[in-house]
Design a protein around this motif. Structure first.
Motif, short mmCIF file in Angstrom:
data_model
loop_
_atom_site.label_atom_id
_atom_site.label_comp_id
_atom_site.label_asym_id
_atom_site.label_seq_id
_atom_site.Cartn_x
_atom_site.Cartn_y
_atom_site.Cartn_z
N TRP A 172 0.83 -1.19 0.00
CA TRP A 172 0.00 0.00 0.00
C TRP A 172 0.87 1.25 0.00
O TRP A 172 2.04 1.20 0.40
N GLY A 212 0.03 -2.50 4.39
CA GLY A 212 -0.66 -3.68 3.88
C GLY A 212 -0.19 -4.01 2.49
O GLY A 212 0.70 -3.33 1.94
N THR A 246 -5.08 -7.27 1.03
CA THR A 246 -5.04 -8.15 2.20
C THR A 246 -4.85 -7.30 3.45
O THR A 246 -3.87 -6.56 3.56
N VAL A 247 -5.81 -7.40 4.36
CA VAL A 247 -5.74 -6.68 5.63
C VAL A 247 -5.46 -7.70 6.72
O VAL A 247 -6.24 -8.63 6.92
N GLU A 248 -4.35 -7.54 7.42
CA GLU A 248 -3.93 -8.55 8.41
C GLU A 248 -4.18 -8.13 9.85
O GLU A 248 -4.07 -8.95 10.76
N ASP A 279 -5.70 -4.41 12.46
CA ASP A 279 -6.37 -3.11 12.46
C ASP A 279 -5.35 -2.04 12.09
O ASP A 279 -4.47 -1.70 12.89
N PHE A 303 -5.86 2.91 6.39
CA PHE A 303 -5.76 2.76 4.95
C PHE A 303 -5.05 3.98 4.36
O PHE A 303 -5.02 5.05 4.96
N SER A 361 -9.88 3.14 8.51
CA SER A 361 -9.06 2.08 9.10
C SER A 361 -9.91 0.82 9.23
O SER A 361 -11.14 0.87 9.23
N SER A 362 -9.23 -0.31 9.33
CA SER A 362 -9.92 -1.57 9.59
C SER A 362 -10.15 -1.73 11.08
O SER A 362 -9.43 -1.15 11.91
#
Length: 208
Positions: A23, A28, A63-65, A67, A70, A114-115
């Motif tokens: 990213w 990420g 792929t988000v691993e 929290d 972005f 954000s996740s």
């Protein structure tokens, strides 16, 4: 819309050939399905390359691993579809958003996103378009036996296999079986899909 497929109405984009990159913010990874980039790519990432510095448009699987925040893309409209079975939790400009599998969230690329609640690798499909140059849409679709897909004049349509079994045929492409996350890029004519599958449909149209 891209010199890589200029003059070809239908192109198969196998998942095992998608380019991997970090990213923009380095937090990420993603695989690039297709892109029309503006400007140079960012420096300092890992993998095969880095995210477009300023996308005209881009379609990718991230792929988000954990929290994480972005990347910010001012001037870009973003749409994100949760792909993993558990969905994906987000915080968009301070507001929590819970996406079930195949649900889509649309937001400004400059938003603080954000996740949330991620406990293992989670996938999402991202469509980003330059607000000044393009408009886009992202939605889930179903193939139950057979389905025809067309695209508007001047537009490009992507079909991504998300789940199930699927074969495709169209202009210049003999019928072939698709594998998970294989994509088809349609710029003219009609695409014939056969199978029992869940697909994503991403459409990009330039502003006149």
């Amino acid at each position: 819309m891209s010199d890589a497929v200029e003059g070809r109405a239908l192109v198969l984009l196998p998942a095992d050939r998608h380019r991997s990159y970090r990213w923009r913010n380095g937090l990420g990874t993603a695989t690039e399905i297709a892109v029309e980039a503006v400007g140079l790519r960012t420096a300092g990432g890992r993998g095969d390359g880095d995210a477009p510095a300023a996308p005209g448009w881009t379609l990718s699987i991230a792929t988000v691993e954990s929290d994480v925040a972005f990347s910010s893309f001012p001037g870009v409209d973003r749409q994100l579809m949760a792909l993993s079975a558990g969905g994906l939790g987000l915080v968009i400009d301070g507001e929590p958003v819970e996406l079930d599998r195949w649900q889509v969230a649309a937001f400004d690329g400059a938003s603080a996103v954000s996740s949330r609640g991620v406990v293992g690798p989670t996938l999402d499909l991202n469509l980003m378009v330059s607000r000044d140059r393009f408009r886009g849409s992202l939605e889930v679709g179903v193939v139950d036996g057979s389905r025809l897909v067309t695209t508007s004049p001047g537009a490009v349509t992507f079909i991504v296999l998300l789940d199930g079994t699927l074969s495709a045929a169209g202009p210049g492409l003999d019928r072939c079986a698709l594998h998970m996350h294989d994509a088809l890029r349609l710029e003219a004519g009609t695409l014939s899909l056969t199978g029992d599958a869940t697909i994503a449909l991403a459409r990009i149209l330039p502003h006149l």
